[in-house]
Design an enzyme around this catalytic site. Sequence first.
Site, PDB file in Angstrom:
ATOM      1  N   CYS A 137     -45.602 -11.956  32.058  1.00  0.00           N
ATOM      2  CA  CYS A 137     -44.241 -12.143  31.558  1.00  0.00           C
ATOM      3  C   CYS A 137     -43.538 -10.784  31.575  1.00  0.00           C
ATOM      4  O   CYS A 137     -44.165  -9.749  31.812  1.00  0.00           O
ATOM      5  CB  CYS A 137     -44.290 -12.681  30.136  1.00  0.00           C
ATOM      6  SG  CYS A 137     -45.114 -11.512  29.025  1.00  0.00           S
ATOM      7  N   GLU A 162     -49.701  -9.188  16.215  1.00  0.00           N
ATOM      8  CA  GLU A 162     -48.261  -9.484  16.162  1.00  0.00           C
ATOM      9  C   GLU A 162     -47.879  -9.964  14.765  1.00  0.00           C
ATOM     10  O   GLU A 162     -46.838  -9.576  14.215  1.00  0.00           O
ATOM     11  CB  GLU A 162     -47.891 -10.542  17.204  1.00  0.00           C
ATOM     12  CG  GLU A 162     -46.384 -10.829  17.186  1.00  0.00           C
ATOM     13  CD  GLU A 162     -45.974 -12.009  18.048  1.00  0.00           C
ATOM     14  OE1 GLU A 162     -46.541 -12.184  19.144  1.00  0.00           O
ATOM     15  OE2 GLU A 162     -45.075 -12.753  17.621  1.00  0.00           O
ATOM     16  N   CYS A 179     -41.659 -17.533  22.596  1.00  0.00           N
ATOM     17  CA  CYS A 179     -40.860 -16.913  23.659  1.00  0.00           C
ATOM     18  C   CYS A 179     -40.781 -17.797  24.903  1.00  0.00           C
ATOM     19  O   CYS A 179     -41.549 -18.749  25.067  1.00  0.00           O
ATOM     20  CB  CYS A 179     -41.448 -15.555  24.008  1.00  0.00           C
ATOM     21  SG  CYS A 179     -42.960 -15.685  24.972  1.00  0.00           S
ATOM     22  N   ASN A 201     -51.785 -16.815  23.890  1.00  0.00           N
ATOM     23  CA  ASN A 201     -51.114 -17.802  24.742  1.00  0.00           C
ATOM     24  C   ASN A 201     -52.076 -18.403  25.767  1.00  0.00           C
ATOM     25  O   ASN A 201     -51.928 -19.561  26.155  1.00  0.00           O
ATOM     26  CB  ASN A 201     -49.844 -17.215  25.370  1.00  0.00           C
ATOM     27  CG  ASN A 201     -50.125 -16.293  26.515  1.00  0.00           C
ATOM     28  OD1 ASN A 201     -50.207 -16.718  27.655  1.00  0.00           O
ATOM     29  ND2 ASN A 201     -50.287 -15.010  26.212  1.00  0.00           N
ATOM     30  N   SER A 260     -50.538 -12.388  30.028  1.00  0.00           N
ATOM     31  CA  SER A 260     -51.016 -11.016  30.192  1.00  0.00           C
ATOM     32  C   SER A 260     -51.947 -10.856  31.391  1.00  0.00           C
ATOM     33  O   SER A 260     -52.668  -9.869  31.496  1.00  0.00           O
ATOM     34  CB  SER A 260     -51.727 -10.572  28.912  1.00  0.00           C
ATOM     35  OG  SER A 260     -52.638 -11.563  28.483  1.00  0.00           O
TER      36      SER A 260
HETATM   37  S1  SF4 Z   1     -45.689 -13.446  25.803  1.00  0.00           S
HETATM   38 FE1  SF4 Z   1     -45.361 -11.775  24.359  1.00  0.00          FE
HETATM   39  S2  SF4 Z   1     -44.924 -10.018  25.670  1.00  0.00           S
HETATM   40 FE2  SF4 Z   1     -44.627 -11.846  26.924  1.00  0.00          FE
HETATM   41  S3  SF4 Z   1     -42.409 -12.297  26.754  1.00  0.00           S
HETATM   42 FE3  SF4 Z   1     -43.532 -13.506  25.217  1.00  0.00          FE
HETATM   43  S4  SF4 Z   1     -43.390 -12.243  23.373  1.00  0.00           S
HETATM   44 FE4  SF4 Z   1     -42.947 -10.903  25.093  1.00  0.00          FE
END
Ligand code: SF4
Length: 359
Positions: free
Chosen positions: A43, A157, A225, A255, A298
């Site tokens: 991301c 976080e 997000c 995630n 990630s």
């Molecule tokens: S996964 Fe985490 S680092 Fe990636 S856009 Fe969403 S909040 Fe930001």
Amino acid sequence: MTSTVVHLPAPRVPRVRAATGRLQDNPVVGHKRVLLAAPRGYCAGVDRAVVAVEKALERYGAPVYVRKQIVHNIHVVTELEDKGAIFVEEVDEVPEGAHVVFSAHGVSPAVVDAASERGLHAIDATCPLVTKVHREAVRFARDDFEILLIGHDGHEEVEGTAGEAPDHVTVVNSPAEADTVQVKDPSKVVWLSQTTLSVDETMETVNRLRTRFPDLHNPPSDDICYATQNRQVAIKKVAANADLVIVVGSSNSSNSVRLVEVALEYGAKAAYRVDYAEEVKQEWLDGVATVGVTSGASVPEVLVREVLDALAGAGYQDVEEVKTAEEDLMFSLPKELRQDSSGQRDARALGGRASHGSA
Ligand code: SF4
């Protein structure tokens, strides 16, 4: 529905290289194929954070210290270590006066203060979408709201966001906890959330909270997000047609773990998470015609390619991309890195690499 508490850091399991062609091409009923979810992988916030460490190493030379894993992926961390990054748990492990990067997951004001007291040069790679949640916490605390922060206790976080207003925040780990959490004034309660949760499970938690607290305020905009949401939407579509789903991602990546859960909920007969292609087991493929593949936010694309290569060796050469969204978001680098050493705007000041997620 269950919730998984994420314990950090992830075990540093060294990569074990297996011989190529390890997976066998056994016959199955039907046509062997892969459904490849898109968006997947990096991301904008992860890309920015990784580039920030790379640029800090270029600019200041090794070592550059990083508080916690810059992003929750063992491969990314290992590669940055090879380039000269040193990962620490807390800023008191960093030599006075050194450069330290704060990870994409954010830090509490107490960590910023501790770094400052130590005379560290801090580079804040907190994802702007995490910073947004921090600002919401500060604002609601200032207005004397009690904040129910939906997220996983112990995840950094959540620690960072809660640290913005520790006297106002209560963490709600799961829908079940929504039934028992206590508040002082039910008329002045707001919910916020970690950015990387399951959308469905979070809404279940909110609904259960609202049953108990009808005046519950909503956050001003989605806290989960865009990247988390997009990857979940894509894997839902894939999972409905897959016998097996493989999620590439590390065990401490919230995630990525959520993608396994979502795949199982939305029809995959089995779903597993792997860091590396070598971890795909032969028995997972028994009788499997359609394999779904995705990766957490990630995860560099090279790791997905290695899984696809391993699957191709087992007869899954037909790869169809299932795309549910386009992503072109990019974030500016941390302000400390936007100019090069001569004071000129850095060529990569706006965002990092050229592409995110899709093939
Ligand atoms: S996964 Fe985490 S680092 Fe990636 S856009 Fe969403 S909040 Fe930001």
